[in-house]
Scaffold this motif. Structure first.
Motif: not given
Ligand code: AMP
Length: 418
Positions: A319-328, A346-352
């Protein structure tokens, strides 16, 4: 390379840092589940705080402190442990809860000048907890239970709890005399260090790794406890048994700091050889007085985070999330940077979590970086997309691609990622 990190220290980054953060978060949650609140104290303190409380004849004070003078000539020390600083902060800030137990936990670096080896560093990290304000043996049991829970959380097996009582100022002086006389007869067999220090504090010999054969022939504290300490130790053992916590009474366990009274314990990992102590703790009913306050009984523990991390069973690491980004964002030409950064914001403002490729490298390489980042979607803002006012969006899991007007991008991705 002109500069390297100091011996006995580590640089933490990448996946290893993600593991650290994962462990620290779990530890903080564990402490909170017992009602302990976090405390952060400075990493340096006045040297005297450690000298007077940890003890003048201890290895920590005689050999291991990173002590220095500041520009005004004050004697300061990088903290070698955090119980004395927490007690200092407790008193200085008036944190006493009237009649109740005050509960604190901490996570942070400690510094000891010791010979670096597997599991032993000069800068290491401890997670610890302190329960201040009661001498009820049930509080000792809570602290032992919580320290054990750390290793249960991470699915360690085969651990051993060693438990002892090191007495109190009422019973220790008489025992020290008895111990001193025994040592007098055995002094020819002591190592050089112990031959010197047994007169200052004969109990320190129990810490010595070289004097094993002598230790086995010495009188032990638990045969000389006063009635109160004896009752306290018996009650603690009774509570632990009732809680189903198994332990071994180790009459030779004293721990390397002078401020301990009554309960002392360690959690050992039998597979680890020399550095097999994962965690240690004990009661320190006299520490507040050593710090110049009234009597405030207390107990705590500290657990080495390096030793924990280096020995976590693989099966517990889930369950460790090693990902660095949601959107690239893939940006093939420089004309696309401003739009990409504006959309990213805008995406960061929505928590991504969003990474924009600002390298100007070939598009193939950017797409490869997008996959490696762990992002769920790649968003393209090339010249064609700018012309059409719509991004190309690629689902990196399924490989599906579509066009989404810039104005709808945030809502679209939010939906996709639900
Ligand atoms: P202590 O304060 O010496 O009882 O240490 C408590 C715990 O901190 C130990 O059981 C270890 O897990 C950890 N620890 C102590 N000293 C070191 C060190 N030099 N390097 C890494 N971990 C340490």
């Amino acid at each position: 390379m002109k500069y390297t990190r100091p011996r006995g220290t580590q640089d933490l980054f990448g996946d290893s840092m993600v593991r650290w953060r994962w462990v620290e978060d779990k530890l903080a949650r564990l402490a909170a589940s017992y009602g302990y609140s976090e405390i952060r104290t400075p990493i340096f303190e006045m040297s005297d705080l450690f000298i007077r409380t940890v003890g003048e004849a201890t290895d920590i004070v005689t050999k291991e402190m990173y002590a220095f003078k500041d520009r005004k000539g004050r004697d300061l020390t990088l903290r070698p442990e955090n119980t004395a600083p927490v007690m200092r902060a407790f008193i200085e800030n008036g944190l006493q809860r009237s009649g109740g137990v005050s509960r604190f936990f901490y996570i942070g670096p400690m510094f000891r000048y010791d010979r670096p080896q597997a599991g032993r560093y000069r800068q290491f990290h401890q997670f610890g907890a302190e329960a201040i304000g009661s001498d009820n043996p049930a509080v000792d049991a809570e602290i032992i239970d919580m320290s054990l829970k750390i290793y249960r959380t991470f699915e360690f097996q085969g651990l051993e709890i060693r438990l002892n009582s090191v007495g109190c100022p009422a019973c220790r002086p008489a025992y020290r005399q008895i111990l001193g006389s025994s040592l007098e007869n055995l002094k020819g067999e002591l190592c050089d260090d112990c031959a010197q220090r047994y007169a200052v504090n004969p109990m320190r010999i129990f810490d010595c790794k070289e004097c094993g054969p002598v230790k086995a022939r010495l009188p032990v504290m638990t045969d000389h406890l006063c009635a109160d300490c004896s009752e306290h130790f018996a009650s603690l053992q009774r509570i632990l048994r009732e809680m189903g916590i198994s332990f071994v009474h180790d009459p030779l366990l004293v721990r390397g700091l002078d401020y301990y009274t009554r309960t002392a314990f360690e959690i050992l990992h039998p597979g680890l050889g020399g550095q097999n102590a994962l965690c240690g703790g004990g009661r320190y009913d006299g520490l507040a007085e050593d710090c110049g306050a009234g009597r405030v009984p207390a107990i705590g523990f500290s657990a080495g985070i390096e030793r924990l991390l280096e020995n976590i069973p693989d099966k517990a690491v889930v369950g460790i999330d090693f990902s660095k980004a949601d959107i690239f964002f893939v940006v093939p030409q420089k004309e696309g940077y401003a739009r990409a950064m504006n959309l990213a914001s805008q995406l960061r403002d929505r928590g991504m979590r969003v990474e924009v490729d600002l390298s100007g490298r070939a598009i193939k390489k950017q797409i490869k970086a997008a996959s490696e980042s762990g992002a769920s979607h790649a968003v393209f803002t090339g010249i064609e997309e700018l012309r059409e006012n719509a991004a190309a969006v690629k689902n990196l899991g399924s490989g599906e691609q579509c066009r989404v007007p810039f104005a709808d991008l945030a809502a679209f991705l939010e939906k996709e990622r639900e």
